[in-house]
Design a protein around this motif. Structure first.
Motif, mmCIF file in Angstrom:
data_model
loop_
_atom_site.group_PDB
_atom_site.id
_atom_site.type_symbol
_atom_site.label_atom_id
_atom_site.label_comp_id
_atom_site.label_asym_id
_atom_site.label_seq_id
_atom_site.Cartn_x
_atom_site.Cartn_y
_atom_site.Cartn_z
ATOM 1 N N LEU A 6 0.841 -1.187 0.000
ATOM 2 C CA LEU A 6 0.000 0.000 0.000
ATOM 3 C C LEU A 6 0.882 1.245 0.000
ATOM 4 O O LEU A 6 1.712 1.427 0.887
ATOM 5 C CB LEU A 6 -0.907 0.000 1.226
ATOM 6 N N ASN B 193 -3.067 5.978 0.975
ATOM 7 C CA ASN B 193 -4.359 5.643 1.574
ATOM 8 C C ASN B 193 -5.146 6.926 1.810
ATOM 9 O O ASN B 193 -4.764 7.762 2.632
ATOM 10 C CB ASN B 193 -4.136 4.900 2.892
ATOM 11 N N CYS B 194 -6.223 7.117 1.057
ATOM 12 C CA CYS B 194 -7.094 8.293 1.216
ATOM 13 C C CYS B 194 -8.356 7.855 1.970
ATOM 14 O O CYS B 194 -9.064 6.958 1.504
ATOM 15 C CB CYS B 194 -7.482 8.863 -0.142
ATOM 16 N N GLN B 195 -8.627 8.494 3.090
ATOM 17 C CA GLN B 195 -9.771 8.122 3.909
ATOM 18 C C GLN B 195 -10.722 9.300 4.098
ATOM 19 O O GLN B 195 -10.347 10.338 4.633
ATOM 20 C CB GLN B 195 -9.301 7.618 5.278
ATOM 21 N N SER C 269 -13.077 7.309 0.009
ATOM 22 C CA SER C 269 -11.982 6.515 0.575
ATOM 23 C C SER C 269 -11.448 5.609 -0.529
ATOM 24 O O SER C 269 -12.194 4.798 -1.098
ATOM 25 C CB SER C 269 -12.469 5.670 1.754
ATOM 26 N N THR D 179 -7.544 3.693 -2.161
ATOM 27 C CA THR D 179 -6.135 3.379 -1.937
ATOM 28 C C THR D 179 -5.427 3.123 -3.262
ATOM 29 O O THR D 179 -6.067 2.769 -4.266
ATOM 30 C CB THR D 179 -5.983 2.135 -1.048
ATOM 31 N N SER E 121 -1.777 1.111 -4.711
ATOM 32 C CA SER E 121 -0.758 0.156 -4.304
ATOM 33 C C SER E 121 0.441 0.156 -5.243
ATOM 34 O O SER E 121 0.438 0.822 -6.287
ATOM 35 C CB SER E 121 -1.358 -1.254 -4.237
#
Length: 598
Positions: free
Chosen positions: A3, A6-8, A24, A26, A28
C-alpha cells in the motif's frame, strides 16, 4: 503488493462546487490505474492532492514512508534557453545520485524518447516533443508512483504509441487521467470513475477498460432497478403512514422510522440516476441529396520548400466520414483549411456543389471571444437560439450542454477546456451543414461527451472530415482514412488499423535499412585479439546479466521481500546494478560490432 497511498473520507470543494465528498480510496505498488469521470468531477484535483499540491477540506491522506511520488501536469513549462540535457539534469538536482549515474540515466531516457540531439533548446521543440521531454523528466526520477494528468495531450499518434509501449511493462506504479479510451484499454488493469452518480462517489473495477464498461453498465442498471423497487416500497409505506398508526407500540414507531429511511434512500438513488444526463450533441444537416459534395483533384501545397500535400485527390459524399491521420505537422489541419476555402492550394482544383453549406470546427478556438460571457457566446443575438426551426431559450440551450444556470454570466476564459469545446460544438449545431470539417473536436472532452459525439457523427447524413488522436472514435466512425507523412505523400486506407499496420511495417523497414547501413560502413580496422575474444564471450555475459535482472525482479514481488525494508532495499540495489550491467554490455556489443573486420 504494498500500500503506497491511503485516502480516507476525503472531501474537496471549490467555491460552491463540491468535487467529491467522503471518498476513501487506496493506491498500491502494482497500480496501473486509469482515473476517469466527467469534466469537473475532480480527477486532476485528486492527483494534485496525492502529490501534495492541493489540500483536502476534510479527511486524511497517508503515504508510505520513502515513497517517491512524481506528478506529471497537463501542461509543460520549461525555462527558455535550456537544452534537453539541462532540463533533465535540473530534475535530478535534488536527488542523492552520483554524477556518473545522473548522466547515464539521462542519456538512456533521451535515447528511449527518440531525441536526436541532447543539446537542442527546449523552446525549439514542437508541442509533442515538449510533452515527450516532460514525460521522461518524470521518469528519470525513477518514481515509485507516477501521477500522469492527460499525458497524451499534444502527442501525435506516433507519440501516443511510444508512451503506450512505455507504460505496458513499467517498473513503477502509475495513476493516469485520460479520455483516450484505446490508451486506457492498452495500459491499465484497473479503472476508477469519479462520479456522484455512484453511492460512494466513485466506481472502482479491477480489469481493463472494456471490462469496466460492462461492470459500469450493470451497476447503473441495478441502480435504476433499485429505484423502482424503492419507489414501490415507499408508495406502500406512504399509504400506511397516511392511515395513521392504530397503536403507539414500539413496532409501529419502528415502521414509521423505516418508512422515512426508505423515503430518504429512494430520494438519494433517484437523484443519482437523474445525474446521468449527457451532452445533447446532434448536428443539423441541410438534407441535400447530391452524391458528390466536394471533389478535390491533384491538390498540392508547400510550406516554404517542403511539400506538405502533393497531388492528392479527395471526394466527399453524403454518409461518409474521412479520417485524417499523421504526426503533428504532417498537413492534416492544412488540408482541412484548404477544403474549407480558408487556404488556397498551390496547384490543383476544388469543385463544390452550388450553395454548399460547410461548417468548420477549428482546434485553435480562435472563434471564441475569451472576454464574452457564456450567455453571449452561446446565444449572441439575444435570449434564445433557433435550433431545427424552433426557438430555444438560452437557459435550456445551456443545460443541453451540461452548463449550470449560474455559469451563464461567467466569462469564457474562466471555463475549462472541455467547456469551451462544448461551446464550439453548440455553435456548430445551429448551422445546417452538408459537410462538417472537425479539426480535433475531442480535445478536452470527457468520455460521456465523446460517446455522444461519436453517435452524432455516425447519424449525420452529410460528409464529415475528422482529425483526431482519439483512435477509439476514429475506429468507430471513419469510413476511410488518409495517412499523411508530412513530406507530401498521402495514402488512402480502409481504416485506422490498416494505416497502423502500414506504419509499423515501414518503421521495421527503416530500422532494417539503418542496420544494413551500419553493416555496410567502410572497413576501418580489424578487431584486436582481445576485442575478438570479448565479442565471442559477450552474448553469454548478456544472457547471464539478463537472468540476474529477472531473478531480482521476481524477488521484488515476493511477500517476504516486500515486508522486509532491508531486504527490499538490498534487492532494489542489486536489481539496479544488474540492469546497468546489462545496458553496458549491450552498448559494448554494439561498439564491437560496429568495428568492421576485413
Amino acid at each position: 503488493m504494498t500500500l503506497l497511498v491511503n485516502c480516507q473520507s476525503i472531501c474537496k470543494t471549490f467555491g460552491a462546487q463540491e468535487l467529491f465528498s467522503d471518498i476513501s480510496i487506496t493506491f498500491s505498488s502494482d497500480e496501473r490505474l486509469g482515473l476517469v469521470g466527467p469534466n469537473g468531477s475532480g480527477k486532476s484535483t485528486l492527483l494534485k492532492i496525492i502529490a501534495g499540491l492541493e489540500t483536502v477540506d476534510r479527511g486524511e491522506i497517508s503515504i508510505k514512508k520513502d515513497t517517491r511520488l512524481v506528478y506529471l501536469p497537463q501542461t509543460e513549462r520549461f525555462e527558455a534557453g535550456k537544452t534537453i540535457e539541462q532540463v533533465l539534469l535540473d530534475e535530478l538536482a535534488g536527488q542523492d545520485v552520483e554524477d556518473v549515474e545522473k548522466y547515464q540515466r539521462i542519456k538512456r531516457w533521451i535515447a528511449r524518447a527518440g531525441f536526436e540531439q541532447s543539446d537542442q533548446l527546449v523552446e525549439t521543440l514542437s508541442g509533442g516533443w515538449q510533452k515527450r521531454l516532460s514525460i521522461i523528466s518524470s521518469l528519470c526520477k525513477e518514481p515509485d508512483l507516477l501521477l500522469l494528468d492527460e499525458p497524451t495531450n499534444h502527442l501525435d499518434m506516433e507519440g501516443i504509441l511510444w508512451l503506450e509501449e512505455l507504460l505496458q511493462k513499467p517498473d513503477f506504479a502509475f495513476v493516469l487521467v485520460t479520455h483516450d479510451r484505446y490508451f486506457l484499454e492498452n495500459v491499465t488493469h484497473r479503472t476508477v470513475e469519479l462520479n456522484s452518480i455512484f453511492p460512494q462517489g466513485y466506481l472502482r473495477v479491477d480489469g481493463c477498460y472494456s471490462e469496466f464498461l460492462l461492470f459500469r453498465e450493470a451497476a447503473l442498471n441495478n441502480q435504476l432497478q433499485l429505484e423502482t423497487v424503492l419507489a414501490n416500497k415507499v408508495r406502500r409505506e406512504t399509504e400506511w403512514l397516511q392511515r395513521g398508526p392504530k397503536a403507539r407500540t414500539s413496532k409501529a414507531r419502528f415502521r414509521i422510522e423505516e418508512a422515512y429511511r426508505l423515503k430518504s434512500e429512494h430520494s438519494s438513488v433517484r437523484q443519482r440516476n437523474q445525474q446521468t444526463a449527457q451532452v445533447g450533441i446532434q448536428f443539423e444537416s441541410s438534407g441535400r441529396k447530391t452524391k458528390k459534395l466536394v471533389m478535390a483533384k491533384q491538390i498540392t501545397k508547400k510550406m516554404g520548400e517542403k511539400y506538405v500535400i502533393n497531388q492528392l485527390d479527395v471526394t466527399l459524399s453524403p454518409n461518409q466520414c474521412l479520417g485524417l491521420l499523421g504526426n503533428n505537422g504532417s498537413g492534416k489541419s492544412t488540408l482541412i483549411h484548404i477544403l474549407a476555402g480558408n487556404l488556397e492550394p498551390d496547384q490543383g482544383s476544388i469543385q463544390k456543389v452550388d450553395d454548399l453549406k460547410l461548417v468548420l470546427f477549428d482546434q485553435t478556438r480562435e472563434q471564441l471571444d475569451q472576454n464574452e460571457s457564456l450567455r453571449e457566446s452561446l446565444s449572441p443575438t439575444g435570449d434564445s437560439v433557433v435550433y431545427r426551426g424552433r426557438s430555444v431559450h438560452v437557459v435550456s440551450w445551456a443545460k443541453k450542454f451540461l452548463f449550470h444556470t449560474d455559469q451563464l454570466d461567467m466569462p469564457v476564459h474562466r471555463l475549462s477546456g472541455g467547456e469551451q469545446a462544448r461551446i464550439l460544438i453548440a455553435r456548430l449545431m445551429l448551422q445546417p451543414a452538408d459537410v462538417l470539417l472537425l479539426d480535433e473536436p475531442t480535445n478536452d472532452l470527457d468520455i460521456p461527451s465523446l460517446e455522444v459525439l461519436e453517435e452524432s457523427i455516425k447519424e449525420f447524413p452529410g460528409a464529415v472530415v475528422l482529425v483526431t488522436h482519439d483512435r477509439f472514435l476514429l475506429d468507430r466512425v471513419a469510413t476511410s482514412v488518409i495517412g499523411l507523412d508530412g513530406k507530401g505523400a498521402a495514402i488512402h486506407y480502409a481504416d485506422y488499423n490498416q494505416w497502423l499496420n502500414a506504419l509499423q511495417t515501414k518503421d521495421k523497414e527503416t530500422k532494417t535499412t539503418k542496420s544494413k547501413a551500419r553493416s555496410a560502413k567502410p572497413k576501418t580496422r580489424k578487431l584486436s585479439y582481445n576485442e575478438q575474444r570479448e565479442l565471442n564471450q559477450i552474448e553469454a555475459k548478456i544472457l547471464k546479466a539478463e537472468q540476474a535482472v529477472e531473478k531480482f525482479q521476481n524477488q521484488l514481488q515476493e511477500p517476504e521481500t516486500m515486508n522486509d525494508p532491508e531486504k527490499l532495499q538490498e534487492c532494489c540495489r542489486l536489481l539496479q546494478m544488474s540492469q546497468e550491467e546489462t545496458e553496458q554490455l549491450y552498448a559494448r556489443w554494439d561498439e564491437l560490432e560496429s568495428i568492421n573486420a576485413p
